[in-house]
Scaffold this motif. Structure first.
Motif: not given
Length: 314
Positions: A141-160
Motif C-alpha cells: 500500500f505504501n513504503e510501510h504497509i502491505y497486504g497479501k492473500f493466497g492459498a495454503i496447504t499442509k504438506v506433512g505432520g500429524k495430530t497426536e
C-alpha cells in the motif's frame, strides 16, 4: 478459470521485465483459534458440572521461512514454508447409560437380569505438529504497509492424542438369589460396584491433503538498505479431513469387584492398530479398522514478527 490463469501468467511475464527485488524472510509467532469448533466436553472432579471446550488445532507457536519476488514497487509473489507446534486441545468426553446383565450365584445358578449404570469418562488432550506450504500475492500500500492473500496447504505432520478412559459399572438394583435359596434373599445389593475398566491410549492421526486460504496485513520498517523488520496479523482458514490413524500405545485393565480375575489387554493383542477413515462405510460395527471420517479445524488468527533481507536493492 483457464482465462484467469492465462491472464495471471501474462501479468507475471509483463511485470517480470521490471522486476526489482528478490527477498527472503524468517519469522515466528503465535496463533489463536478462529474456528470455535467443539473439541471436547469436560467434567469437574465431582462430575457435577459439564463444560464445553472450543478450539482449533491451528492454535500454537509457528515458525515461517519465505522467499519472495517483487515485480515492481507494488506487486509481488511469495512462497512460504511453515511449521506449527500446536497447543493442547481438550478432547474430554463423558457418557452415562444403562445396561442389563445376569450374575452367577455360587452353587445356585444365574440370577435374573439386573440393571447396571455404566459411567464412561474420557480425559485427554490432542495437539498438532504440522508443516505447511503457501503461495501468496503481495501488495504494498505504501513504503510501510502491505497486504497479501493466497492459498495454503499442509504438506506433512500429524495430530497426536493422549487419553485415559475409565468405565465404572455399578449395580442399580438388588440381585436376588435364585431357588433353592429362600425367596427375597439378596445375593448382591444395589449400589455394588461391578467392575472398572481403565484404558490408556496414545494415537496419531494423519489427514488428507487440504487446501485453504491465507491473508495478512503487515507493517515493515527499514533497519538498513537491505534489512527490514516486520510484524503482521495473519488469518488462516483451513480444515483437515481425517485420513488414517494409528495406536502408538494401548493398555486396558479390566478389574472385577466380584472376584473374577483381572484381565489386561495390550497393543500387541489388538487385532489391528490402524484405522482408515472413509466418507462411506458399510456395516461400520463389523470392522473396527474402518470408520467414518471427520474434519479437524486448523483455522486461526496469528501475529508474526520477523526480519527480511532484500537482494539486489541499491
Amino acid at each position: 478459470m483457464k482465462k484467469h490463469l492465462l491472464l495471471l501468467v501474462a501479468l507475471i511475464i509483463a511485470t517480470s521485465a521490471s522486476a526489482q527485488e528478490f527477498y527472503v524472510s524468517a519469522s515466528g509467532g503465535y496463533s489463536i483459534s478462529s474456528a470455535g469448533i467443539l473439541t471436547g466436553t469436560s467434567l469437574n472432579d465431582g462430575q457435577t458440572k459439564a463444560t464445553n471446550h472450543y478450539g482449533s488445532y491451528g492454535e500454537g507457536t509457528n515458525f515461517q521461512f519465505r522467499v519472495g519476488k517483487m515485480f515492481n514497487k507494488t506487486f509481488g509473489v511469495e512462497i512460504g514454508f511453515a511449521y506449527l507446534h500446536g497447543a493442547d486441545q481438550v478432547i474430554d468426553s463423558y457418557d452415562n447409560y444403562y445396561a442389563t446383565s445376569v450374575f452367577p450365584i455360587p452353587n445356585l445358578g444365574d440370577s435374573d437380569p439386573a440393571t447396571l449404570l455404566v459411567n464412561d469418562v474420557t480425559k485427554g488432550n490432542a495437539h498438532a505438529r504440522a508443516y505447511g506450504l503457501s503461495l501468496a500475492i503481495v501488495y504494498n500500500f505504501n513504503e510501510h504497509i502491505y497486504g497479501k492473500f493466497g492459498a495454503i496447504t499442509k504438506v506433512g505432520g500429524k495430530t497426536e492424542a493422549t487419553a485415559t478412559n475409565v468405565v465404572n459399572v455399578t449395580l442399580t438394583e438388588n440381585v436376588y438369589a435364585p431357588a433353592p435359596a429362600p425367596a427375597g434373599t439378596i445375593a448382591i445389593p444395589a449400589g455394588t460396584p461391578i467392575k472398572t475398566v481403565t484404558t490408556d491410549v496414545e494415537q496419531e492421526y494423519h489427514g488428507r491433503v487440504p487446501l485453504g486460504f491465507i491473508a495478512a496485513l503487515g507493517y515493515k520498517h527499514a533497519i538498513s538498505d537491505n534489512l527490514n523488520f516486520f510484524a503482521e496479523l495473519e488469518y488462516l482458514g483451513i480444515n483437515v479431513t481425517r485420513d488414517n490413524s494409528e495406536y502408538t500405545k494401548f493398555t486396558s485393565v479390566d478389574v472385577s469387584h466380584l472376584g473374577a480375575p483381572t484381565t489386561t489387554t495390550t497393543i500387541d493383542q489388538l487385532p489391528s492398530t490402524e484405522v482408515t477413515y472413509e466418507d462411506s462405510v458399510a456395516n461400520p460395527n463389523n470392522d473396527p479398522s474402518v470408520a467414518l471420517s471427520s474434519v479437524a479445524p486448523y483455522s486461526s488468527f496469528g501475529l508474526n514478527i520477523g526480519i527480511s533481507y532484500t537482494f539486489g536493492k541499491k
